[in-house]
Enzyme design. Structure first.
Site, PDB file in Angstrom:
ATOM      1  N   HIS A   1      43.693  35.373  40.012  1.00  0.00           N
ATOM      2  CA  HIS A   1      42.579  36.065  40.687  1.00  0.00           C
ATOM      3  C   HIS A   1      42.105  37.258  39.857  1.00  0.00           C
ATOM      4  O   HIS A   1      40.916  37.390  39.546  1.00  0.00           O
ATOM      5  CB  HIS A   1      43.034  36.514  42.074  1.00  0.00           C
ATOM      6  CG  HIS A   1      42.012  37.296  42.847  1.00  0.00           C
ATOM      7  ND1 HIS A   1      41.272  36.742  43.872  1.00  0.00           N
ATOM      8  CD2 HIS A   1      41.601  38.593  42.758  1.00  0.00           C
ATOM      9  CE1 HIS A   1      40.458  37.657  44.366  1.00  0.00           C
ATOM     10  NE2 HIS A   1      40.639  38.797  43.700  1.00  0.00           N
ATOM     11  N   GLU A   2      43.043  38.123  39.482  1.00  0.00           N
ATOM     12  CA  GLU A   2      42.664  39.330  38.737  1.00  0.00           C
ATOM     13  C   GLU A   2      42.152  38.986  37.335  1.00  0.00           C
ATOM     14  O   GLU A   2      41.258  39.658  36.816  1.00  0.00           O
ATOM     15  CB  GLU A   2      43.853  40.301  38.652  1.00  0.00           C
ATOM     16  CG  GLU A   2      44.346  40.830  40.001  1.00  0.00           C
ATOM     17  CD  GLU A   2      43.275  41.551  40.813  1.00  0.00           C
ATOM     18  OE1 GLU A   2      42.295  42.053  40.225  1.00  0.00           O
ATOM     19  OE2 GLU A   2      43.419  41.595  42.050  1.00  0.00           O
TER      20      GLU A   2
ATOM     21  N   HIS B   1      38.479  38.416  37.412  1.00  0.00           N
ATOM     22  CA  HIS B   1      37.698  39.656  37.268  1.00  0.00           C
ATOM     23  C   HIS B   1      37.610  40.059  35.795  1.00  0.00           C
ATOM     24  O   HIS B   1      36.551  40.468  35.306  1.00  0.00           O
ATOM     25  CB  HIS B   1      38.357  40.793  38.056  1.00  0.00           C
ATOM     26  CG  HIS B   1      38.169  40.724  39.529  1.00  0.00           C
ATOM     27  ND1 HIS B   1      36.930  40.594  40.127  1.00  0.00           N
ATOM     28  CD2 HIS B   1      39.070  40.798  40.563  1.00  0.00           C
ATOM     29  CE1 HIS B   1      37.072  40.581  41.440  1.00  0.00           C
ATOM     30  NE2 HIS B   1      38.361  40.697  41.727  1.00  0.00           N
TER      31      HIS B   1
ATOM     32  N   HIS C   1      35.154  38.066  33.872  1.00  0.00           N
ATOM     33  CA  HIS C   1      33.800  38.493  34.258  1.00  0.00           C
ATOM     34  C   HIS C   1      33.388  39.687  33.390  1.00  0.00           C
ATOM     35  O   HIS C   1      32.257  39.749  32.877  1.00  0.00           O
ATOM     36  CB  HIS C   1      33.785  38.869  35.747  1.00  0.00           C
ATOM     37  CG  HIS C   1      32.423  38.896  36.361  1.00  0.00           C
ATOM     38  ND1 HIS C   1      32.218  39.214  37.693  1.00  0.00           N
ATOM     39  CD2 HIS C   1      31.187  38.671  35.856  1.00  0.00           C
ATOM     40  CE1 HIS C   1      30.942  39.163  37.965  1.00  0.00           C
ATOM     41  NE2 HIS C   1      30.273  38.838  36.874  1.00  0.00           N
TER      42      HIS C   1
END
Length: 526
Positions: A309-310, A313, A316
């Site tokens: 999940h992290e 980020h 991104h």
């Protein structure tokens, strides 16, 4: 002086926006950034006369103070005379003389009585906190109306995918789908030996190289460069474009470190005046256990999913190639910012991905397929109830930031909304909203998590479910969604990725279909 209340600066920007010849000469991202700056001016009351502008500034300052006070109050423990509780459960709480401190809900405690006591004591109403919340909501409403919006929700949702407070009716549609809880459970300890940190990082490296042509390389740090000796620096390198940026991995537990998994930007990417690109630098912070003498750092399935999940980020941020720092990477509307990270959770739960890296740290044995199947199915345990809970939070948040004055107290609204939207009844003499710290950072935007999950679900099912290593889809994902940060309208990025404009029904169906028992089974059996 706050820049978004500088009248002279605003007038210069307004003249630029009014000049059609100049505007036509600007690239789309520059136009959008100019419009975002003007939007920031307007929601801050720049168009008001001096007296009202001063009032808007004062309201903003007061709101900041109330937010800080509310956050502190949301985490303060409640005290109770220890003799009120049965002697055999007192040891679960911190003693302070004749009192016991209850600092949380103790939701993981196997003793029903401990959980009941903690719930009723921790959520017992605090008059000061109640007053803070009421003033915060009223102040936000006053600010919104002062700068020309009907409600704070209308102000907060400008520029997002949702656009208006009618979003709460979308989430209510989800509740029409009733699902039964699946009786399925797993022992996380059985999975940990297959998820060493090294193996998980190799899995991420393989996934990124297949999808995006990117590799992660460990780099030596200079003396004084990192804040703890166990922080690792990764260079993110593209196979043809070279270095894209750096990720500092602060992964391990240590005293006084916040127990919060998060990603934050140290330096945003931007195009410099000399034509070179300023490379982004970010930090990923987790709370993983250290390795021991006999074993490397081993992750539970939840920890592994959080790592993915992290890292979503981080990618991104790494792959954003915006002209301006103001809109780089995760600096985009709240209801789009979680899409890349939630999408990574789908990869983390796909057998074809997990099979590339999950190996027993001692034997090298791959994680058996049936264990992955059980892991995926375990996530369906009361998944519909969890979805209901998220919808309840989102609807409550919209009502609190809707039309004022509120027709009832915040506690009465909580009770009414809980009984209408959520399956579990309200417990008398509790005020859960006083512990709802997300009202500070996500005021009128708590729905963002559900919106991002719906988009991620659509992207996964349409673009990656058939082949999670599809390079063409990976390139489209980079080009259409990751590259723009906040420099492009979120809904246009979604349309570019899906190659269609999703309807309200598509958003609802995406969330409901995630509760379907057969979807992962189909993927794992195909």
């Amino acid at each position: 002086m706050l820049l978004n209340t500088d009248v002279e600066l605003c007038q210069s920007l307004r003249r630029l926006l009014a000049d059609e010849i100049v505007m036509r000469s600007l690239d789309p991202e520059t136009r959008r950034v100019a419009e975002l700056f003007m939007f920031d001016f307007e929601i801050s009351g720049i168009h008001l006369d001096e007296e009202k502008r001063k009032k808007a500034v004062n309201l903003n300052v007061r709101i900041l103070d109330l937010c800080n006070e509310f956050l502190i109050g949301a985490h303060l423990p409640n005290k109770i005379d220890k003799h009120v509780l049965p002697e055999h459960i007192r040891y679960n709480f911190t003693a302070e003389g004749n009192y016991l401190q209850v600092a949380g809900l103790h939701a993981d405690c196997p003793d029903d009585l401990v959980r009941e006591a903690a719930y009723k004591i921790f959520l017992y109403p605090n008059a000061e906190q109640l007053s803070r919340l009421e003033e915060l909501l009223a102040s936000r409403n006053s600010l919104a109306q002062l700068v020309g919006y009907d409600t704070f929700s209308h102000r907060a949702l400008q520029g997002t995918m949702a656009r208006n407070p009618g979003i709460r009716h979308v989430w209510k549609d989800i509740l029409r789908n009733s699902m039964h809880c699946v009786r399925y459970n797993i022992d996380p300890g059985l999975y940990c030996p297959f998820f060493s940190l090294g193996a998980c990082m190799e899995g991420l490296n393989y996934l990124f190289s297949q999808l995006l042509g990117i590799s992660l390389y460990a780099e030596q740090t200079q003396r004084g460069e990192v804040w703890s000796e166990d922080v690792r620096k990764l260079a993110v390198v593209h196979e043809t474009e070279g270095l894209l940026g750096y990720i500092y991995c602060d992964f391990f537990q240590r005293p006084d470190k916040p127990h919060q998994d998060c990603h934050f930007t140290v330096r945003g990417g931007r195009l410099r005046e000399n034509g070179e690109y300023q490379l982004p630098v970010v930090v990923l912070m987790l709370s993983l256990p250290h390795s021991t003498r006999g074993a490397p750092t081993l992750l539970s399935p939840g920890m592994m999913e959080n790592l993915f999940h992290e890292m979503g980020h981080a990618m991104h941020s790494m792959l954003g190639r915006t002209r301006y720092q103001h809109v780089t990477g995760t600096r985009c509307p709240t209801d789009f910012a979680e899409v890349p990270s939630i999408l990574m959770e789908y990869f983390a739960n796909d057998y074809r991905v997990v099979n590339q890296f999950a190996r027993h740290y001692k034997t090298g044995e791959p994680l058996p397929k049936n264990m992955v199947s059980r892991l995926c199915e375990s996530k369906k345990v009361c998944a519909a109830a969890d979805m209901q809970l998220q919808v309840f939070y989102a609807v409550l948040d919209q009502i609190y930031h809707g039309k004022h004055p509120l027709r009832k107290s915040t506690t009465e609204i909580l009770k009414e909304t809980q009984e209408k939207v959520y399956g579990l009844p309200y417990v008398p003499n509790t005020a859960w909203q006083l512990r709802f710290s997300h009202l500070v950072g996500y005021g009128a935007k708590y729905y963002s998590y559900l919106m991002s999950r719906a988009v991620a679900s659509m992207v996964w099912k349409q673009c990656f479910a058939q082949d999670p290593f599809d390079r063409a889809m990976g390139e489209r994902y980079r080009r259409e969604m990751l590259a723009h940060g906040g420099g492009k309208e979120p809904i246009l990025m979604v349309q570019g990725m899906l190659q269609k404009s999703p309807s309200v029904e598509d958003f609802v169906d995406a969330l409901v279909s995630d509760l379907d028992q057969d979807f992962e089974t189909f993927i794992m059996d195909s």
